[in-house]
Write a protein that holds these residues in place. Structure first.
Motif: not given
Length: 389
Positions: A174, A178, A220, A263, A265
């Motif tokens: 992550f 977002y 997160a 997200s 990532s």
């Protein structure tokens, strides 16, 4: 070459159907499974850059149709809370050589594979068991079948990767931001594309990239990715109290039928394959809104298909060749994240980002760098793909 090898591809966005196109042309028996109940239309604009991307599209016979459906990417104006222009992001920077909405591209790929491949919508893989002669696959619907090979082209949160390689947390990192996409209709900007920032938050709306586009910094989060209502609540909470016309956009968000939150990532794997299972696209080398994900998916599909058909289905050699060729090329996806660039965490960093677009020399250098990354692969010609079965 021994034809009629069977392959199951998980994922019907871009990477999966692109691979299906090549393998079906080479005479393979191809099944594509997709958990969504139907092909996903709409979505954000994606782009192709440079000679490598164009060459693959040309070899697929797809370039002219992509160009015919391109968004004609517009410049995007960075504005302040009063709507005043602070900088202009050129369409050539955001849209590459040709830009098309992801759903349009997926539709083109589906049209070219629907008659030669089997599509299973509304289902997903629930179990994999590899034996000496193939992979026994269990589907969530309760069905079971055997395939010679299985390909995970099912995104950054790949179910195939989880089943064949292990838990997601071992392979996905992550990156602190977002993003959300929402079809909210015409916001009344007269066709102008604008981007508005506050520290750690960005919203872009208008122009050819029809969905409202949100990017925000955050620790997160725990929410149900498959529940749009839960995702909308996250965005509402994060953007509450924002300036400009964000409150109006949030009101529209409630009625958005097409919404997606995820997200930023990175997929980080030492190997893209295990046994008779191989990963493709974001499942293997997930991008981070850096503008390379779609190109990597299409080039990766071409290389994987070429190696498989050249090796006459000998999957071990083919998977090694695919990884050896794609891993250096996909390194751009491991270089960082677009999150801090799109949603800087301080006003000083926002000003610094805007300054990039106010200085033509610096902008040209950045564009040359992206072009170099997009073409940084020795793209083989695979006669096995161009020779019809």
């Amino acid at each position: 070459m021994r034809n009629h090898k069977s392959v199951l591809i998980s994922g019907a966005s871009v990477a999966g159907p692109a691979l299906a196109f090549w393998l079906a042309r080479a005479g393979w028996s191809v099944t594509v499974v997709e958990k969504a109940p139907a092909l996903r239309r709409g979505g954000q604009a994606v782009d192709f850059k440079g000679a490598t991307h164009r060459t693959v599209l040309e070899r697929m016979g797809l370039l002219a149709d992509v160009q015919a459906r391109q968004t004609d990417g517009h410049d995007q104006t960075v504005i302040d809370a009063r709507g005043r222009s602070l900088a202009v992001i050129p369409g050539a920077f955001t849209g590459g050589d040709v830009e098309i909405r992801r759903g349009e591209l997926a539709g083109l790929l589906y049209e070219r594979t629907a008659s030669s491949c089997e599509y299973l919508f509304g289902d997903t893989i629930s179990g994999l068991a590899e034996g000496p002669g193939g992979v026994d696959v269990e589907f969530a619907s309760g069905a079971g079948r055997r395939f010679d090979l299985v390909v995970g082209a099912d995104g950054i949160h790949s179910q195939v990767r989880r089943l064949a390689f292990g838990p997601e947390e071992r392979f996905v990192r992550f990156l602190g931001h977002y993003y959300a996409l929402a079809e909210i209709g015409d916001p009344g900007l007269g066709g102008q594309a604008v981007m508005y920032n506050e520290p750690g938050r960005m919203v872009a709306v208008g122009g050819p990239k029809a969905p409202a586009f949100f990017v925000f910094a955050s620790p997160a989060l725990s929410y149900d990715r498959d529940d749009p209502a839960a995702g909308k609540q996250v965005v509402q909470r994060v953007y509450r109290g924002s300036g400009w016309r964000v409150a109006e956009l949030l009101d529209r968000l409630e009625q958005a039928e097409d919404f997606y939150l995820d997200s930023l990532s990175q997929a980080r794997l030492d190997t893209y394959h295990r046994g008779r299972v191989v990963l493709l696209g974001d499942a293997a080398y997930g991008n981070t809104l850096g503008g390379f994900g779609t190109g990597l998916a299409v080039v990766g599909a071409y290389v994987l298909a070429g190696e498989l058909t050249t090796a006459e289905g000998e999957h071990r050699a083919a998977f090694r060749g695919y990884q050896d060729r794609m891993r250096p090329y996909a390194a751009i996806a491991r270089q960082g994240s677009a999150g801090p660039f799109l949603a800087p965490k301080s006003r000083s960093r926002i000003r610094l980002r805007n300054a990039v677009f106010q200085r033509r020399l610096l902008l040209r250098l950045m564009m040359r760098m992206t072009d170099r990354y997009a073409t940084d692969i020795d793209l083989r010609g695979y006669p096995s793909l161009t020779a019809r079965p």
